[in-house]
Design a protein around this motif. Structure first.
Motif, mmCIF file in Angstrom:
data_model
loop_
_atom_site.group_PDB
_atom_site.id
_atom_site.type_symbol
_atom_site.label_atom_id
_atom_site.label_comp_id
_atom_site.label_asym_id
_atom_site.label_seq_id
_atom_site.Cartn_x
_atom_site.Cartn_y
_atom_site.Cartn_z
ATOM 1 N N ALA A 3 0.432 27.655 101.935
ATOM 2 C CA ALA A 3 -0.649 28.388 102.619
ATOM 3 C C ALA A 3 -1.295 29.356 101.645
ATOM 4 C CB ALA A 3 -0.098 29.135 103.827
ATOM 5 N N ASN A 4 -2.616 29.455 101.726
ATOM 6 C CA ASN A 4 -3.396 30.352 100.864
ATOM 7 C C ASN A 4 -3.886 31.526 101.714
ATOM 8 O OD1 ASN A 4 -5.129 31.599 99.101
ATOM 9 N ND2 ASN A 4 -6.446 29.822 98.754
ATOM 10 N N LEU A 5 -3.391 32.727 101.409
ATOM 11 C CA LEU A 5 -3.713 33.892 102.224
ATOM 12 C C LEU A 5 -4.986 34.616 101.787
ATOM 13 C CD1 LEU A 5 -0.183 35.452 102.843
ATOM 14 C CD2 LEU A 5 -1.274 33.462 103.873
ATOM 15 N N SER A 6 -5.662 34.102 100.781
ATOM 16 C CA SER A 6 -6.907 34.746 100.340
ATOM 17 C C SER A 6 -8.102 33.848 100.677
ATOM 18 C CB SER A 6 -6.881 34.995 98.829
ATOM 19 O OG SER A 6 -7.270 33.835 98.125
ATOM 20 N N ASP A 7 -9.282 34.401 100.501
ATOM 21 C CA ASP A 7 -10.502 33.643 100.797
ATOM 22 C C ASP A 7 -10.972 32.826 99.601
ATOM 23 O OD1 ASP A 7 -11.126 35.819 99.258
ATOM 24 O OD2 ASP A 7 -12.828 36.479 100.475
ATOM 25 N N LYS A 8 -10.210 32.841 98.514
ATOM 26 C CA LYS A 8 -10.604 32.106 97.314
ATOM 27 C C LYS A 8 -9.796 30.829 97.160
ATOM 28 C CE LYS A 8 -12.116 36.226 94.787
ATOM 29 N NZ LYS A 8 -12.062 37.078 95.978
ATOM 30 N N LYS A 9 -10.474 29.747 96.827
ATOM 31 C CA LYS A 9 -9.812 28.459 96.635
ATOM 32 C C LYS A 9 -8.781 28.552 95.509
ATOM 33 C CE LYS A 9 -11.118 23.576 96.202
ATOM 34 N NZ LYS A 9 -12.266 22.645 96.089
ATOM 35 N N ALA A 10 -7.675 27.853 95.672
ATOM 36 C CA ALA A 10 -6.606 27.896 94.666
ATOM 37 C C ALA A 10 -6.215 26.477 94.254
ATOM 38 C CB ALA A 10 -5.390 28.620 95.226
ATOM 39 N N GLN A 11 -5.820 26.328 93.010
ATOM 40 C CA GLN A 11 -5.298 25.056 92.505
ATOM 41 C C GLN A 11 -3.790 25.236 92.319
ATOM 42 O OE1 GLN A 11 -7.348 22.472 92.220
ATOM 43 N NE2 GLN A 11 -5.811 20.977 91.525
ATOM 44 N N VAL A 12 -3.028 24.557 93.134
ATOM 45 C CA VAL A 12 -1.580 24.758 93.186
ATOM 46 C C VAL A 12 -0.867 23.656 92.408
ATOM 47 C CG1 VAL A 12 0.441 24.946 94.699
ATOM 48 C CG2 VAL A 12 -1.773 25.881 95.429
ATOM 49 N N GLU A 13 0.076 24.057 91.604
ATOM 50 C CA GLU A 13 0.881 23.086 90.853
ATOM 51 C C GLU A 13 2.326 23.156 91.316
ATOM 52 O OE1 GLU A 13 0.477 23.323 86.645
ATOM 53 O OE2 GLU A 13 -1.720 23.482 86.713
ATOM 54 N N VAL A 14 2.879 21.979 91.588
ATOM 55 C CA VAL A 14 4.279 21.888 91.989
ATOM 56 C C VAL A 14 5.020 21.110 90.921
ATOM 57 C CG1 VAL A 14 5.887 21.016 93.722
ATOM 58 C CG2 VAL A 14 3.722 22.028 94.445
ATOM 59 N N GLY A 15 5.911 21.793 90.228
ATOM 60 C CA GLY A 15 6.584 21.154 89.108
ATOM 61 C C GLY A 15 8.065 20.906 89.336
ATOM 62 N N GLU A 16 8.466 20.769 90.577
ATOM 63 C CA GLU A 16 9.883 20.520 90.868
ATOM 64 C C GLU A 16 10.300 19.178 90.256
ATOM 65 O OE1 GLU A 16 11.937 22.581 93.773
ATOM 66 O OE2 GLU A 16 10.920 23.703 92.203
ATOM 67 N N ALA A 17 11.315 19.183 89.447
ATOM 68 C CA ALA A 17 11.681 17.990 88.670
ATOM 69 C C ALA A 17 12.169 16.825 89.524
ATOM 70 C CB ALA A 17 12.762 18.367 87.645
ATOM 71 N N ASP A 18 12.705 17.115 90.708
ATOM 72 C CA ASP A 18 13.284 16.025 91.499
ATOM 73 C C ASP A 18 12.295 15.381 92.459
ATOM 74 O OD1 ASP A 18 13.054 18.253 93.104
ATOM 75 O OD2 ASP A 18 14.921 17.893 94.189
ATOM 76 N N ILE A 19 11.021 15.834 92.443
ATOM 77 C CA ILE A 19 10.026 15.268 93.366
ATOM 78 C C ILE A 19 9.336 14.067 92.723
ATOM 79 C CG2 ILE A 19 7.893 15.717 94.645
ATOM 80 C CD1 ILE A 19 8.678 18.655 94.769
ATOM 81 N N GLU A 20 9.258 12.983 93.468
ATOM 82 C CA GLU A 20 8.548 11.796 92.990
ATOM 83 C C GLU A 20 7.128 11.740 93.533
ATOM 84 O OE1 GLU A 20 9.119 7.116 93.839
ATOM 85 O OE2 GLU A 20 10.758 8.043 92.692
ATOM 86 N N ARG A 21 6.970 12.018 94.834
ATOM 87 C CA ARG A 21 5.615 12.048 95.395
ATOM 88 C C ARG A 21 5.566 12.935 96.640
ATOM 89 N NH1 ARG A 21 7.359 6.818 96.737
ATOM 90 N NH2 ARG A 21 7.445 6.404 98.991
ATOM 91 N N LEU A 22 4.344 13.324 96.996
ATOM 92 C CA LEU A 22 4.090 14.176 98.158
ATOM 93 C C LEU A 22 3.209 13.410 99.135
ATOM 94 C CD1 LEU A 22 3.868 15.941 95.323
ATOM 95 C CD2 LEU A 22 3.489 17.827 96.917
ATOM 96 N N THR A 23 3.600 13.379 100.402
ATOM 97 C CA THR A 23 2.808 12.721 101.437
ATOM 98 C C THR A 23 2.351 13.780 102.437
ATOM 99 O OG1 THR A 23 4.157 10.738 101.215
ATOM 100 C CG2 THR A 23 2.774 10.911 103.185
ATOM 101 N N GLU A 24 1.023 13.872 102.616
ATOM 102 C CA GLU A 24 0.472 14.957 103.439
ATOM 103 C C GLU A 24 0.772 14.745 104.919
ATOM 104 O OE1 GLU A 24 -2.626 18.067 102.457
ATOM 105 O OE2 GLU A 24 -3.631 16.137 102.501
ATOM 106 N N LEU A 25 1.226 15.833 105.558
ATOM 107 C CA LEU A 25 1.493 15.827 106.997
ATOM 108 C C LEU A 25 0.357 16.456 107.785
ATOM 109 C CD1 LEU A 25 5.188 17.078 107.402
ATOM 110 C CD2 LEU A 25 4.263 14.912 108.221
ATOM 111 N N LEU A 26 -0.142 17.575 107.265
ATOM 112 C CA LEU A 26 -1.139 18.365 107.985
ATOM 113 C C LEU A 26 -1.881 19.235 106.986
ATOM 114 C CD1 LEU A 26 -1.927 19.144 111.032
ATOM 115 C CD2 LEU A 26 -0.559 21.188 110.630
#
Length: 542
Positions: A485-508
């Motif tokens: 969640a982004n609590l500011s009014d400015k767009k953010a580019q988020v990086e997730v570098g967890e080594a054990d993650i293969e892929r992310l599937t959007e829920l909502l």
């Protein structure tokens, strides 16, 4: 049988007196709640928490109980409660009721008998003194009550009251009082309730210990044993405003409270909203102790009381007040704000939505306050906390569809002025509008019900290097989730570098992003200002 049902629930808090008036006498009632259970189920709720409906002088919204075994006639009768429980069960809704046992009304038979005679068997039901102790807790309502001790002419002694002077404290170290409590619990369990909210639970513990908190936890052990033997699925939800390091004392080892209302998260959530900075909330989450296996936290945005800002530093409190309650009339009890959620966020749909996204992302079970799902506001003309206790706005007709009674007979006036007036903000209009707050929260709630790891898994706040962005990872119950969640009014580019993650599937998400659907790790993805994205994570094979 699901004995841990509460860990994956959506609880909807209903103010019995203000929800719907089925008999048109101007006051909401149990029949009115029953009439709208299908609405609550459609919203995504799986349990309802009813505020007190017991016999009461109603000087404290029903928390001043005159008899725990009677339904107040203004709310109906026992048959109405039985029908509500029956209909709720048919819809798959559980019902949690208040167990108000830290104090009673001064009009309760026990107190009236206790006042008459020092030798009365009821005298020991309450706390008395010839002279108040030199050192005691400050009153819960500073500016309204001067002390927690008041003189009673009939009794010829002072009696203790942590809350209002018309709510004398029970002596919870008295065995006869515990027997009375057991009678109350058995009565409502037999009628079919699924849980009890222990009002002022930390004060109950202190009173059970004769003024010593550590000496009073046996009361919670006893209550847990008592309900578990009779109905194992019954829960105890405690109102406990203490530092998180003390939470474990209230959970015990799966032998005290099942659920604990986390005031610490609530306060720091609003600090983060005020500063548009996720770090205060992230720090509060990181500081939570992991509850035992049969326990969890309960979280909310707003409730029937003030937004309590105690325990924040003066600078933190100032920031929240400047953002959400700048006018003096919005303050109460020298510690909080008497405002509804929508008005605090200036009715900005994006900001309200991200607040709910955060709520549903927190460790534990979310609670929705009646009317907040459509954006109801407060009435600051009403005294103290009554500002946030106004009739539910069902439609744009007279009395907001709450009652057919004359307007001057209503338990509280309907909000008819300003941007949150009932003609503009109501359930009927929200159901028709495809992009209403109601539809948004309903979709969020139903999605949240599928995220079982939040209720029962281990959590970890992830470092995003963006102060405004909150990212929580959950592992448990066979799934891994990421809530952003982004609590500011400015767009953010988020990086997730967890080594054990293969892929992310959007829920909502707050919108359909260009690359929504599936992302490969390591992932970098945008989140709009006041945006949110929830993902299920596929982990790499070991």
């Amino acid at each position: 049988m699901n004995s841990d049902w509460y860990k994956n629930a959506i609880i909807y808090q209903v103010d019995t007196a203000y929800f719907f008036d089925a008999n048109n006498d101007g006051t909401g009632d149990l029949g009115g709640v029953a009439k709208h259970l299908d609405y609550l189920r459609g919203l995504g709720a799986t349990a309802i928490w009813l505020t007190p409906f017991y016999l009461t002088p109603f000087r404290d919204d029903g928390y001043d109980v005159e008899d725990h075994l009677q339904v107040d006639p203004r709310f109906g009768d026992v048959a109405d409660m039985v029908m509500l429980l029956e209909e709720a069960e048919e819809l798959g809704l559980r019902v949690i009721i208040e167990l108000v046992l830290q104090h009673t009304s001064s009009e309760h038979r026990w107190f009236q008998e206790a006042r008459k005679d020092r030798n009365s068997p009821y005298r020991n039901y309450y706390l008395w003194a010839d002279e108040p102790p030199e050192h005691d807790d400050p009153p819960m309502f500073p500016g309204v009550e001067k002390s927690v001790w008041s003189w009673d002419d009939a009794a010829g002694q002072f009696y203790r009251h942590m809350f209002y002077h018309h709510e004398p404290d029970l002596n919870l170290a008295c065995p006869q009082v515990i027997k009375e409590i057991e009678r109350v619990i058995v009565y409502w369990l037999r009628l079919g309730v699924s849980g009890f909210r222990l009002d002022a639970a930390s004060h109950m513990v202190k009173q059970a210990g004769g003024g010593d908190i550590k000496g009073g936890f046996h009361l919670l052990n006893h209550l847990r044993d008592f309900v578990s033997v009779r109905r194992p699925e019954t829960i105890l939800l405690g109102e406990v405003d203490v530092p998180p390091r003390q939470y474990c004392d209230y959970f015990g080892e799966n032998d005290r409270l099942h659920m604990l209302l986390s005031f610490a998260l609530n306060k720091h959530m609003f600090l983060s909203f005020a500063r548009k900075d996720a770090r205060p909330l992230a720090k509060a989450i990181a500081g939570l102790p992991l509850p035992p296996s049969r326990a969890c936290l309960a979280n909310w945005l707003r409730n029937h009381d003030e937004l309590d800002l105690e325990d924040l530093t003066p600078a933190e409190k100032r920031d929240v007040i400047e953002a959400f309650g700048p006018a003096e009339e919005m303050h109460v009890y020298q510690r909080g704000l008497r405002r509804r959620l929508a008005t605090m966020f200036d009715n900005d749909m994006q900001r309200i939505a991200v607040a709910y996204a955060v709520l549903f992302s927190l460790p534990g079970t979310p609670i929705i306050r009646y009317g907040d799902e459509i954006g109801m506001g407060e009435n600051l003309d009403l005294a103290e906390r009554n500002a946030v206790r106004t009739p539910m706005q069902w439609d744009g007709t007279a009395n907001a569809g709450f009652s057919q009674a004359a307007a001057d007979e209503l338990i509280a006036p309907v909000i008819t002025r300003g941007p949150n007036r009932s003609r503009l903000v109501n359930v009927s209009r929200s159901q028709i509008e495809e992009r209403s707050l109601l539809h948004l929260i309903s979709r969020m709630a139903r999605t949240r019900l599928g995220c079982k790891a939040i209720g029962s898994g281990a959590w970890r706040v992830l470092e995003t290097k963006i102060p405004a962005v909150l990212a929580i990872r959950y592992d448990g119950d066979g799934e891994t989730l990421l809530m952003v969640a982004n609590l500011s009014d400015k767009k953010a580019q988020v990086e997730v570098g967890e080594a054990d993650i293969e892929r992310l599937t959007e829920l909502l998400a707050d919108k359909e992003y260009a690359k929504s659907g599936m992302l490969k790790a390591p992932a970098s993805f945008p989140v709009n200002g006041y945006g949110y994205r929830w993902f299920t994570l596929t982990l790499r094979s070991a």
